[in-house]
Write a protein that holds these residues in place. Structure first.
Motif, PDB file in Angstrom:
ATOM      1  N   VAL A 169      53.005   6.192   2.006  1.00 18.38           N
ATOM      2  CA  VAL A 169      51.961   7.192   1.766  1.00 18.38           C
ATOM      3  C   VAL A 169      52.108   8.367   2.733  1.00 18.38           C
ATOM      4  O   VAL A 169      52.654   8.215   3.826  1.00 18.38           O
ATOM      5  N   ARG A 170      51.594   9.515   2.313  1.00 24.63           N
ATOM      6  CA  ARG A 170      51.665  10.674   3.227  1.00 24.63           C
ATOM      7  C   ARG A 170      50.353  10.851   3.990  1.00 24.63           C
ATOM      8  O   ARG A 170      50.256  11.698   4.876  1.00 24.63           O
ATOM      9  N   ASP A 171      49.329  10.086   3.604  1.00 24.77           N
ATOM     10  CA  ASP A 171      48.032  10.176   4.280  1.00 24.77           C
ATOM     11  C   ASP A 171      47.563   8.747   4.574  1.00 24.77           C
ATOM     12  O   ASP A 171      47.041   8.059   3.679  1.00 24.77           O
ATOM     13  N   LEU A 172      47.770   8.308   5.828  1.00 19.42           N
ATOM     14  CA  LEU A 172      47.489   6.908   6.181  1.00 19.42           C
ATOM     15  C   LEU A 172      46.016   6.567   5.982  1.00 19.42           C
ATOM     16  O   LEU A 172      45.661   5.446   5.616  1.00 19.42           O
ATOM     17  N   GLU A 173      45.165   7.561   6.206  1.00 22.11           N
ATOM     18  CA  GLU A 173      43.714   7.365   6.063  1.00 22.11           C
ATOM     19  C   GLU A 173      43.364   6.876   4.645  1.00 22.11           C
ATOM     20  O   GLU A 173      42.519   6.000   4.466  1.00 22.11           O
ATOM     21  N   LYS A 174      44.059   7.461   3.643  1.00 20.57           N
ATOM     22  CA  LYS A 174      43.773   7.114   2.241  1.00 20.57           C
ATOM     23  C   LYS A 174      44.194   5.686   1.886  1.00 20.57           C
ATOM     24  O   LYS A 174      43.819   5.166   0.835  1.00 20.57           O
ATOM     25  N   ALA A 175      45.014   5.077   2.779  1.00 19.73           N
ATOM     26  CA  ALA A 175      45.570   3.760   2.450  1.00 19.73           C
ATOM     27  C   ALA A 175      44.827   2.622   3.137  1.00 19.73           C
ATOM     28  O   ALA A 175      45.280   1.480   3.120  1.00 19.73           O
ATOM     29  N   LYS A 176      43.647   2.934   3.716  1.00 21.84           N
ATOM     30  CA  LYS A 176      42.903   1.910   4.473  1.00 21.84           C
ATOM     31  C   LYS A 176      42.593   0.668   3.638  1.00 21.84           C
ATOM     32  O   LYS A 176      42.711  -0.455   4.101  1.00 21.84           O
ATOM     33  N   ASP A 177      42.187   0.894   2.389  1.00 22.44           N
ATOM     34  CA  ASP A 177      41.846  -0.229   1.498  1.00 22.44           C
ATOM     35  C   ASP A 177      43.043  -1.148   1.305  1.00 22.44           C
ATOM     36  O   ASP A 177      42.915  -2.373   1.291  1.00 22.44           O
ATOM     37  N   LEU A 178      44.198  -0.520   1.131  1.00 18.71           N
ATOM     38  CA  LEU A 178      45.408  -1.314   0.907  1.00 18.71           C
ATOM     39  C   LEU A 178      45.744  -2.129   2.146  1.00 18.71           C
ATOM     40  O   LEU A 178      46.128  -3.299   2.050  1.00 18.71           O
ATOM     41  N   LEU A 179      45.575  -1.513   3.300  1.00 19.54           N
ATOM     42  CA  LEU A 179      45.843  -2.203   4.568  1.00 19.54           C
ATOM     43  C   LEU A 179      44.946  -3.438   4.679  1.00 19.54           C
ATOM     44  O   LEU A 179      45.388  -4.532   5.031  1.00 19.54           O
ATOM     45  N   GLU A 180      43.673  -3.251   4.313  1.00 20.10           N
ATOM     46  CA  GLU A 180      42.721  -4.375   4.375  1.00 20.10           C
ATOM     47  C   GLU A 180      43.113  -5.509   3.431  1.00 20.10           C
ATOM     48  O   GLU A 180      42.801  -6.668   3.658  1.00 20.10           O
ATOM     49  N   LYS A 181      43.833  -5.159   2.364  1.00 16.62           N
ATOM     50  CA  LYS A 181      44.272  -6.190   1.402  1.00 16.62           C
ATOM     51  C   LYS A 181      45.579  -6.843   1.833  1.00 16.62           C
ATOM     52  O   LYS A 181      46.160  -7.622   1.080  1.00 16.62           O
ATOM     53  N   GLY A 182      46.089  -6.469   3.003  1.00 10.89           N
ATOM     54  CA  GLY A 182      47.296  -7.132   3.519  1.00 10.89           C
ATOM     55  C   GLY A 182      48.582  -6.417   3.173  1.00 10.89           C
ATOM     56  O   GLY A 182      49.677  -6.947   3.408  1.00 10.89           O
ATOM     57  N   VAL A 183      48.475  -5.207   2.606  1.00  9.90           N
ATOM     58  CA  VAL A 183      49.680  -4.458   2.245  1.00  9.90           C
ATOM     59  C   VAL A 183      50.177  -3.707   3.481  1.00  9.90           C
ATOM     60  O   VAL A 183      49.382  -3.122   4.221  1.00  9.90           O
ATOM     61  N   GLU A 184      51.499  -3.752   3.711  1.00  8.63           N
ATOM     62  CA  GLU A 184      52.054  -2.963   4.828  1.00  8.63           C
ATOM     63  C   GLU A 184      52.053  -1.486   4.424  1.00  8.63           C
ATOM     64  O   GLU A 184      52.423  -1.142   3.296  1.00  8.63           O
ATOM     65  N   ILE A 185      51.615  -0.646   5.346  1.00  8.93           N
ATOM     66  CA  ILE A 185      51.549   0.788   5.051  1.00  8.93           C
ATOM     67  C   ILE A 185      52.569   1.517   5.918  1.00  8.93           C
ATOM     68  O   ILE A 185      52.613   1.305   7.130  1.00  8.93           O
ATOM     69  N   ARG A 186      53.359   2.361   5.291  1.00  7.52           N
ATOM     70  CA  ARG A 186      54.306   3.176   6.069  1.00  7.52           C
ATOM     71  C   ARG A 186      54.111   4.640   5.699  1.00  7.52           C
ATOM     72  O   ARG A 186      53.872   4.966   4.522  1.00  7.52           O
ATOM     73  N   PHE A 187      54.244   5.484   6.719  1.00  7.61           N
ATOM     74  CA  PHE A 187      54.118   6.917   6.475  1.00  7.61           C
ATOM     75  C   PHE A 187      55.436   7.446   5.895  1.00  7.61           C
ATOM     76  O   PHE A 187      56.510   7.171   6.415  1.00  7.61           O
ATOM     77  N   GLY A 188      55.333   8.214   4.818  1.00 12.85           N
ATOM     78  CA  GLY A 188      56.524   8.853   4.253  1.00 12.85           C
ATOM     79  C   GLY A 188      56.111  10.092   3.483  1.00 12.85           C
ATOM     80  O   GLY A 188      55.276  10.007   2.581  1.00 12.85           O
ATOM     81  N   ASP A 189      56.689  11.228   3.877  1.00 12.97           N
ATOM     82  CA  ASP A 189      56.348  12.481   3.205  1.00 12.97           C
ATOM     83  C   ASP A 189      57.640  13.025   2.598  1.00 12.97           C
ATOM     84  O   ASP A 189      58.642  13.172   3.314  1.00 12.97           O
ATOM     85  N   TYR A 190      57.608  13.318   1.296  1.00  9.01           N
ATOM     86  CA  TYR A 190      58.823  13.824   0.636  1.00  9.01           C
ATOM     87  C   TYR A 190      59.322  15.109   1.308  1.00  9.01           C
ATOM     88  O   TYR A 190      60.491  15.452   1.183  1.00  9.01           O
ATOM     89  N   ASP A 191      58.432  15.824   1.985  1.00  5.17           N
ATOM     90  CA  ASP A 191      58.836  17.068   2.651  1.00  5.17           C
ATOM     91  C   ASP A 191      59.420  16.827   4.039  1.00  5.17           C
ATOM     92  O   ASP A 191      59.859  17.770   4.687  1.00  5.17           O
ATOM     93  N   GLN A 192      59.346  15.594   4.505  1.00  8.30           N
ATOM     94  CA  GLN A 192      59.860  15.269   5.853  1.00  8.30           C
ATOM     95  C   GLN A 192      60.858  14.112   5.747  1.00  8.30           C
ATOM     96  O   GLN A 192      60.487  12.948   5.924  1.00  8.30           O
ATOM     97  N   PRO A 193      62.120  14.430   5.431  1.00 11.26           N
ATOM     98  CA  PRO A 193      63.120  13.377   5.218  1.00 11.26           C
ATOM     99  C   PRO A 193      63.189  12.353   6.353  1.00 11.26           C
ATOM    100  O   PRO A 193      63.412  11.170   6.095  1.00 11.26           O
ATOM    101  N   ASP A 194      62.968  12.815   7.605  1.00 13.77           N
ATOM    102  CA  ASP A 194      63.036  11.851   8.724  1.00 13.77           C
ATOM    103  C   ASP A 194      62.002  10.744   8.568  1.00 13.77           C
ATOM    104  O   ASP A 194      62.243   9.583   8.915  1.00 13.77           O
ATOM    105  N   SER A 195      60.843  11.123   8.049  1.00 12.38           N
ATOM    106  CA  SER A 195      59.795  10.112   7.867  1.00 12.38           C
ATOM    107  C   SER A 195      60.232   9.089   6.802  1.00 12.38           C
ATOM    108  O   SER A 195      59.905   7.911   6.882  1.00 12.38           O
ATOM    109  N   LEU A 196      61.014   9.558   5.824  1.00 13.70           N
ATOM    110  CA  LEU A 196      61.466   8.643   4.764  1.00 13.70           C
ATOM    111  C   LEU A 196      62.511   7.663   5.297  1.00 13.70           C
ATOM    112  O   LEU A 196      62.570   6.513   4.870  1.00 13.70           O
TER     113      LEU A 196
END
Ligand SMILES: NC(=O)c1ccc[n+]([C@@H]2O[C@H](COP(=O)([O-])OP(=O)(O)OC[C@H]3O[C@@H](n4cnc5c(N)ncnc54)[C@H](OP(=O)(O)O)[C@@H]3O)[C@@H](O)[C@H]2O)c1
Length: 272
Positions: free
Chosen positions: A33-60
């Motif tokens: 996801v590019r916005d970690l805040e938006k993924a809080k629900d998923l985190l609570e469900k046990g999903v691993e969250i990683r930051f990745g922005d298509y505009d920032q290849p290093d993050s990918l």
């Protein structure tokens, strides 16, 4: 085997995550996801969250590390030239990161013959083919949502559905159905190097839409074409093949009928 979904907090991505969570343990799912805040629900469900922005290849590079199966949901950027750059970065990084299976959400029934210079989805498919990574092309039909801009409420109020002249035929599906079909592909075998046209087995026209509106509203709604109707959607639709049909969703993936136009309108009218 890990499954990563990009765009996991978007409308389609969120529905895919819901389906995945029903099908495999959350420990196997990674949301990019590019916005970690938006993924809080998923985190609570046990999903691993990683930051990745298509505009920032290093993050990918960091995000895709160790990922076996990557569902790449096409970018929502309004400029196709930007999307192409973003998509090319995603494919390059996926190759370098050693992704084994790259699944891409394109658009159903692409034009045949020479690829138009700015056809994001076909050009992205070409990039993926060139990368040599095993692929699955999930070519999504027109989202059913587009009916929201056709003035359905006004049609019911005025007894008349007015559309721009043309022999329009539509093959549209709900994001919910697309999400189910996609989750099935992600959690079952036999999909490497396959192309699916995620579309309905039949198309519909504006006369049928008027008939359904009449039935649901209990008043007669007539369909009339009028060239004075101006809406950007018509020039957008005119560039697409929205008429072709496919059994891929129903027969090969979902194992149940797709949501019909009538069922979608019921939902639309309830939400109004
Ligand atoms: N078949 C059709 O009729 C149709 C119609 C419209 C769009 N589409 C395509 O299908 C895709 C999915 O549709 P949707 O309804 O889920 O769209 P959506 O709700 O706009 O979701 C797009 C997702 O892409 C993410 N994203 C956008 N730019 C990004 C970037 N630079 N880096 C990383 N992630 C980025 C968004 O992140 P955030 O959650 O942070 O916003 C969001 O999660 C769209 O992006 C578009 O390419 C298809």
């Amino acid at each position: 085997m890990s499954i990563m979904v990009t765009g996991a907090t978007g409308q389609l991505g969120s529905l895919i995550m819901e389906n995945l969570l029903q099908l495999v343990p959350s420990s196997q799912i990674i949301a990019c996801v590019r916005d970690l805040e938006k993924a809080k629900d998923l985190l609570e469900k046990g999903v691993e969250i990683r930051f990745g922005d298509y505009d920032q290849p290093d993050s990918l590079v960091e995000a895709f590390s160790g990922v076996a199966n990557l569902l790449f949901i096409s970018s929502s950027h309004p400029d196709d030239n930007v999307r192409l750059i973003q998509h090319s970065e995603v494919v390059n990084v996926a190759l370098k990161a050693g992704v084994k299976h790259l699944l891409y959400t394109g658009f159903a029934f692409p034009p045949k013959g020479q690829i138009p210079a700015n056809h994001v989805h076909l050009l992205t498919e070409q990039m993926i083919l060139k990368s040599g990574i095993d692929y699955t092309f999930l070519r999504n039909a027109l989202y059913m949502d587009f009916i929201n801009v056709l003035g359905l409420k006004e049609a019911i109020q005025n007894g008349e559905l007015i559309t721009y002249p043309g022999n329009w035929l539509f093959n549209s599906v709900t994001r919910k159905d697309l999400a189910l079909a996609t989750a099935v592909v992600l959690t079952t075998t036999g999909h490497h190097n396959q192309i699916y046209e995620l579309a309905a087995p039949r198309s519909w026209d504006f006369d049928e839409l008027a008939e359904i509106l009449s039935e649901l509203s209990g008043t007669r709604i007539v369909h009339r074409q009028d060239s004075n109707i101006q809406h950007w959607i018509y020039s957008f639709l005119a560039k697409l093949d929205t008429a072709s049909t496919s059994n891929d969703m129903e027969e090969r993936l979902m194992g149940r009928p797709v949501t019909t136009l009538k069922e979608s309108i019921v939902t639309f009218l309830q939400n109004e």
